[in-house]
Design a protein around this motif. Structure first.
Motif, PDB file in Angstrom:
ATOM      1  N   MET A 283       0.852  -1.191   0.000  1.00  0.00           N
ATOM      2  CA  MET A 283       0.000   0.000   0.000  1.00  0.00           C
ATOM      3  C   MET A 283       0.886   1.239   0.000  1.00  0.00           C
ATOM      4  SD  MET A 283      -2.695   1.103   3.010  1.00  0.00           S
ATOM      5  CE  MET A 283      -1.526   1.053   4.357  1.00  0.00           C
TER       6      MET A 283
ATOM      7  N   TYR B 144      -2.989  10.173  -1.138  1.00  0.00           N
ATOM      8  CA  TYR B 144      -3.424   9.105  -2.040  1.00  0.00           C
ATOM      9  C   TYR B 144      -2.854   7.765  -1.612  1.00  0.00           C
ATOM     10  CZ  TYR B 144      -5.201  12.268  -5.678  1.00  0.00           C
ATOM     11  OH  TYR B 144      -5.925  13.198  -6.390  1.00  0.00           O
ATOM     12  N   SER B 145      -3.643   6.738  -1.853  1.00  0.00           N
ATOM     13  CA  SER B 145      -3.162   5.364  -1.806  1.00  0.00           C
ATOM     14  C   SER B 145      -3.270   4.888  -3.245  1.00  0.00           C
ATOM     15  CB  SER B 145      -4.031   4.501  -0.896  1.00  0.00           C
ATOM     16  OG  SER B 145      -3.644   3.146  -1.028  1.00  0.00           O
ATOM     17  N   GLU B 146      -2.112   4.714  -3.882  1.00  0.00           N
ATOM     18  CA  GLU B 146      -2.083   4.429  -5.327  1.00  0.00           C
ATOM     19  C   GLU B 146      -2.825   5.564  -6.040  1.00  0.00           C
ATOM     20  OE1 GLU B 146       0.003   2.054  -6.017  1.00  0.00           O
ATOM     21  OE2 GLU B 146       0.074   1.295  -3.979  1.00  0.00           O
ATOM     22  N   ASN B 147      -3.939   5.274  -6.733  1.00  0.00           N
ATOM     23  CA  ASN B 147      -4.676   6.314  -7.456  1.00  0.00           C
ATOM     24  C   ASN B 147      -5.961   6.739  -6.757  1.00  0.00           C
ATOM     25  OD1 ASN B 147      -2.840   6.440  -9.609  1.00  0.00           O
ATOM     26  ND2 ASN B 147      -3.731   4.599 -10.506  1.00  0.00           N
TER      27      ASN B 147
END
Length: 150
Positions: A1, A56-59
């Protein structure tokens, strides 16, 4: 993550202002423990020295933060950090706080970081203490003031 901080701009500001800590997804100017993201973004446009970032977490946008130099209080401050209610208790706040401290420490003039929070916000207190923030013994506008030396 992977968690990262991104600028608030024309592509994401609307999504950001609709994040909320309220489980019923009501939107208030001041939520239970934090001012709304809309208020914070407006404040950052009026008061110099504040940096606003989406978390953000990734996108996927999971939160918001505002930090920088408070001219009013004459110190470096983590003014806001919030994680949307759908993403709380998943470690995003901890990872975001680590990134924020890293960003703030890049400023050579920043030797300490102040943060304030509602005394009833025990999750925030625990998190800040884990990162080395210490209680200053001061209370301003009914919030406890903590400080971390860099």
């Amino acid at each position: 993550m992977g968690v990262l901080l991104k600028d608030i701009d024309e592509t994401n500001w609307q999504e950001c202002i609709f994040l909320t800590t309220d489980p019923e997804e009501n939107h208030y100017l001041v939520e239970k423990y934090v001012a709304s993201n809309a208020v914070s973004i407006a404040q950052s446009k009026i008061e110099k020295g504040w940096v606003t970032k989406a978390i953000y977490s990734e996108n996927i946008m999971v939160g918001f933060t505002m930090y920088g130099y408070s001219e009013q209080d004459n110190c470096f401050e983590l003014c806001r950090i919030m994680i949307d209610h759908k993403f709380q208790h998943q470690g995003y706040g901890r990872k975001a706080l680590s990134l924020i401290i890293k960003e703030m420490s890049k400023n050579k003039e920043c030797s300490e970081i102040y943060v304030s929070f509602d005394p009833e916000n025990h999750a925030a207190q625990k998190l800040y203490e884990e990162f080395g923030f210490k209680n200053t013994g001061k209370i301003v506008e009914e919030e406890i003031i903590y400080c971390m030396e860099l």
